[in-house]
Design a protein around this motif. Structure first.
Motif, PDB file in Angstrom:
ATOM      1  N   ASP A 117      42.943  32.053  38.034  1.00  0.00           N
ATOM      2  CA  ASP A 117      42.763  32.191  39.474  1.00  0.00           C
ATOM      3  C   ASP A 117      43.872  33.039  40.082  1.00  0.00           C
ATOM      4  OD1 ASP A 117      44.547  30.108  38.817  1.00  0.00           O
ATOM      5  OD2 ASP A 117      44.149  29.035  40.687  1.00  0.00           O
ATOM      6  N   LEU A 131      37.547  38.513  33.150  1.00  0.00           N
ATOM      7  CA  LEU A 131      36.125  38.167  33.138  1.00  0.00           C
ATOM      8  C   LEU A 131      35.736  37.448  31.840  1.00  0.00           C
ATOM      9  CD1 LEU A 131      33.505  38.412  34.711  1.00  0.00           C
ATOM     10  CD2 LEU A 131      33.144  40.624  33.631  1.00  0.00           C
ATOM     11  N   ILE A 188      34.766  28.519  34.480  1.00  0.00           N
ATOM     12  CA  ILE A 188      33.589  28.476  35.344  1.00  0.00           C
ATOM     13  C   ILE A 188      33.977  28.510  36.821  1.00  0.00           C
ATOM     14  CG2 ILE A 188      31.659  27.001  36.069  1.00  0.00           C
ATOM     15  CD1 ILE A 188      31.404  26.193  33.113  1.00  0.00           C
ATOM     16  N   SER A 189      35.083  27.888  37.181  1.00  0.00           N
ATOM     17  CA  SER A 189      35.487  27.783  38.587  1.00  0.00           C
ATOM     18  C   SER A 189      35.725  29.133  39.248  1.00  0.00           C
ATOM     19  CB  SER A 189      36.747  26.921  38.716  1.00  0.00           C
ATOM     20  OG  SER A 189      37.814  27.484  37.984  1.00  0.00           O
ATOM     21  N   ARG A 234      34.512  32.206  37.589  1.00  0.00           N
ATOM     22  CA  ARG A 234      33.701  33.211  36.898  1.00  0.00           C
ATOM     23  C   ARG A 234      32.865  34.047  37.874  1.00  0.00           C
ATOM     24  NH1 ARG A 234      31.386  30.770  32.087  1.00  0.00           N
ATOM     25  NH2 ARG A 234      33.502  31.054  31.369  1.00  0.00           N
ATOM     26  N   ARG A 235      32.236  33.408  38.848  1.00  0.00           N
ATOM     27  CA  ARG A 235      31.401  34.164  39.788  1.00  0.00           C
ATOM     28  C   ARG A 235      32.230  35.177  40.573  1.00  0.00           C
ATOM     29  NH1 ARG A 235      28.428  31.371  44.608  1.00  0.00           N
ATOM     30  NH2 ARG A 235      29.832  32.544  45.885  1.00  0.00           N
ATOM     31  N   GLU A 236      33.386  34.732  41.069  1.00  0.00           N
ATOM     32  CA  GLU A 236      34.256  35.646  41.815  1.00  0.00           C
ATOM     33  C   GLU A 236      34.734  36.793  40.919  1.00  0.00           C
ATOM     34  OE1 GLU A 236      38.471  35.653  44.335  1.00  0.00           O
ATOM     35  OE2 GLU A 236      37.780  33.776  43.445  1.00  0.00           O
ATOM     36  N   CYS A 279      33.141  38.001  38.304  1.00  0.00           N
ATOM     37  CA  CYS A 279      31.977  38.882  38.077  1.00  0.00           C
ATOM     38  C   CYS A 279      31.744  39.801  39.266  1.00  0.00           C
ATOM     39  CB  CYS A 279      30.722  38.048  37.812  1.00  0.00           C
ATOM     40  SG  CYS A 279      30.640  37.344  36.167  1.00  0.00           S
ATOM     41  N   GLU A 280      31.831  39.249  40.462  1.00  0.00           N
ATOM     42  CA  GLU A 280      31.631  40.064  41.668  1.00  0.00           C
ATOM     43  C   GLU A 280      32.686  41.153  41.775  1.00  0.00           C
ATOM     44  OE1 GLU A 280      31.617  37.221  44.867  1.00  0.00           O
ATOM     45  OE2 GLU A 280      29.612  36.470  44.343  1.00  0.00           O
ATOM     46  N   TYR A 281      33.934  40.795  41.464  1.00  0.00           N
ATOM     47  CA  TYR A 281      34.992  41.800  41.545  1.00  0.00           C
ATOM     48  C   TYR A 281      34.799  42.874  40.475  1.00  0.00           C
ATOM     49  CZ  TYR A 281      39.503  43.955  42.318  1.00  0.00           C
ATOM     50  OH  TYR A 281      40.504  44.853  42.606  1.00  0.00           O
TER      51      TYR A 281
END
Length: 191
Positions: free
Chosen positions: A138, A169, A174-175, A177-179, A181-183
């Motif tokens: 993070d 990436l 998991i906490s 991962r989405r952020e 991926c978006e970046y």
């Protein structure tokens, strides 16, 4: 150093620095900046050989030179000054695998005093890599994003920065991962 001759580069930097130091009776800010930058490049080369003694010697002299200069500037396009030394300490300790110590050095830098965005981005990318090495994904992602805000051109085109994005990436929990991926998608690392 670019040719992989790190020991020779270290020796050349030390020899040139000794010669330069003996010739500087009343050094100008330009002189001190060139001298300090030479010492820092020597320390980077020494880190590639793992010579901790040479690294310490060169960084100590660079720190003393930064203090003599007394401010961060961009004399002779060196971006040398007291804040530039811990930036290099971050890089050197990271090269030696000492990520926690690199983070400690990064905390000593007053990033607002660094005179050029490229130097700020380099520090932030090294700090992000150190956080990743410590398993703090993070924080690694946060610092990487700050680097992208400070110097988008540095993050978008540097192969090392794009590798760092891929590494975050690939190992992100998991906490975040989405952020992550978006970046990565915003930089074109993934589609």
């Amino acid at each position: 150093m670019d040719g992989g001759h790190h020991r020779a580069a270290t020796d050349a930097a030390r020899t040139a620095a000794l010669r330069m130091d003996s010739d500087l009776f009343e050094p100008s800010p330009d002189d001190l900046s060139i001298y300090g930058s030479l010492l820092l490049r020597g320390a980077i080369a020494a880190a590639r050989t793992g010579s901790r003694h040479a690294i310490a010697e060169l960084l100590d002299e660079a720190a003393a030179t930064g203090e003599r200069l007394g401010h961060d500037g961009n004399h002779m396009w060196t971006a040398f000054g007291p804040n530039n030394v811990p930036c290099h300490q971050v890089n050197v300790t990271l090269s030696l695998g000492d990520a926690g110590i690199a983070i400690d050095y990064a905390r000593q830098v007053d990033i607002d005093k660094l005179p050029i965005n490229e130097r700020k981005a380099t520090l932030l990318l090294d700090t992000s890599r150190a956080f990743l090495m410590c398993g703090k994904h993070d924080k690694a992602l946060h610092v990487l994003r700050v680097a992208g805000d400070v110097a988008p051109e540095e993050v978008a085109v540097r192969p090392a920065a794009l590798r760092l994005v891929r590494d975050i990436l690939a190992t992100a929990p998991i906490s975040i991962r989405r952020e992550a991926c978006e970046y990565a998608a915003s930089l074109g690392v993934i589609t």
